[in-house]
Design an enzyme around this catalytic site. Structure first.
Site, short mmCIF file in Angstrom:
data_model
loop_
_atom_site.label_atom_id
_atom_site.label_comp_id
_atom_site.label_asym_id
_atom_site.label_seq_id
_atom_site.Cartn_x
_atom_site.Cartn_y
_atom_site.Cartn_z
N LYS A 196 0.81 -1.23 0.00
CA LYS A 196 0.00 0.00 0.00
C LYS A 196 0.84 1.28 0.00
O LYS A 196 0.44 2.29 -0.57
CB LYS A 196 -0.93 0.01 1.21
CG LYS A 196 -2.12 -0.93 1.06
CD LYS A 196 -2.94 -0.89 2.34
CE LYS A 196 -4.35 -1.35 2.06
NZ LYS A 196 -5.20 -1.24 3.25
N GLY A 225 -5.42 3.31 17.57
CA GLY A 225 -4.43 3.02 16.53
C GLY A 225 -4.07 4.28 15.78
O GLY A 225 -4.84 5.27 15.77
N ASN A 278 -3.33 5.78 20.93
CA ASN A 278 -2.37 4.83 20.37
C ASN A 278 -1.28 4.49 21.37
O ASN A 278 -0.94 5.29 22.23
CB ASN A 278 -1.73 5.43 19.10
CG ASN A 278 -0.97 4.39 18.31
OD1 ASN A 278 -1.50 3.31 18.04
ND2 ASN A 278 0.27 4.67 17.95
#
Ligand code: NAP
Length: 281
Positions: A70, A129, A152
């Site tokens: 990605k 996250g 996170n």
């Protein structure tokens, strides 16, 4: 099955899950239902740069992209759409006469999955996250008017994402305090995914029945977090009005795929056909 001829448009899939992804069934069923002369083919990649040049020079119409490519694929593309640019990663490529555009439908896919059970405007949303998926989701939820808090493990990553999205961040030890008045909580970390499927970052006592709880992990389908949310009175979306709702990661996977279909073909996706195909696989 499409009748393959010189006009057939190929949609490729590049990524570690090329053998197990269910997307080929969903796309090929949709192409057939609409009578589109397209075919979706997963490819094994042994050299990413050359694979991308193959897409360009063989006139492959488009490609779905997943881990581990990605971000690695970015230098080989000509242009990025606005979502891919701000996320810094792509999950799809569109080839227009040899010019490769990188796009990213992950964030909008997550929003569509959430909107099956809840509105987002004005809601307090905790995103756990700050990796690639969390980044995509955070921008898309902010676009819908959700009020975000990024939580996170590594604080620097939370700070950087919160700055990019222009929202609040919090350290993981303050999760209990943040969750008290939240409407939606999303696990966008890899904790809970096989082989850590007996782990969850959120203690079950923090999951009250007024929350919408989403886990973007799709392997397993029902993570420990979602099981415990159900145990705390969270119900499946079918149980409207009976406490909180849970959202499976495979709904995000489905919707990000539907949005890619639209990008590849410029045609309205046949949602019911795609839904049936993915459920039948
Ligand atoms: P990534 O960029 O590697 O980010 C991983 C995140 O998980 C980081 O925030 C990391 O925190 C956190 N994390 C990892 N181990 C942890 C631990 N033991 N304790 C606390 N936090 C931990 O990965 P990604 O691409 O964002 O993917 C995350 C998950 O989303 C994966 O399971 C992936 O399969 C899933 N996903 C699903 C979809 C879908 O369509 N359903 C789409 C994309 C991704 P640190 O910053 O502290 O390292």
């Amino acid at each position: 099955m499409a009748k393959i001829n010189g006009d057939t448009q190929i949609v490729a899939f590049l990524g570690a899950t090329y053998k197990t992804s269910k997307m080929y069934g969903m796309y090929n069923a949709a192409f057939e239902a609409l009578g589109l002369n397209y075919i979706y083919v997963p490819f094994a990649v042994n050299d990413l740069e050359k694979a991308v040049e193959g897409i360009r020079h063989l006139g492959i119409r488009a490609a779905g992209v997943t881990i581990p490519y990605k971000i690695a694929i970015l230098p080989y593309l000509d242009e990025l759409d606005s979502d891919a640019k701000r996320i810094g990663a792509v999950n799809a490529i569109l080839n227009t006469n040899g010019k490769l555009l990188g796009a990213n439908t992950d964030g909008k896919g997550a929003v569509k999955a959430l909107q099956e059970v809840t509105a987002l405007a004005g809601k307090k949303v905790i995103v756990l996250g700050a990796g690639g998926a969390a980044r995509a989701i955070a921008f898309a939820i902010a676009d819908e008017g959700g009020s975000l808090v990024i939580v996170n493990r590594t604080q620097d990553a939370a700070v950087a994402l919160a700055k990019a999205v222009d929202c609040k961040y919090q350290t993981i030890d303050k999760l209990e305090q943040e969750i008290k008045d939240a409407h939606i909580v999303i696990n966008a970390t890899s904790v809970g995914m096989v082989p850590t499927d007996n782990e969850s970052l959120i203690r079950k006592e923090l999951l009250s029945s007024r929350l919408v709880v989403m886990d973007i992990i799709s392997h397993p389908k029902e993570t420990r977090l979602l099981k415990e949310a159900k145990g705390q009175g969270c119900k499946l979306k079918e149980a409207k009005g009976q406490g909180c709702k849970i959202v499976y990661g495979d709904r995000m996977l489905f919707w990000q795929g539907v949005l890619k279909f639209q990008l590849y073909t410029k045609v309205e996706p046949p949602i019911e056909v795609m839904e049936k195909a993915i459920n039948d696989l």
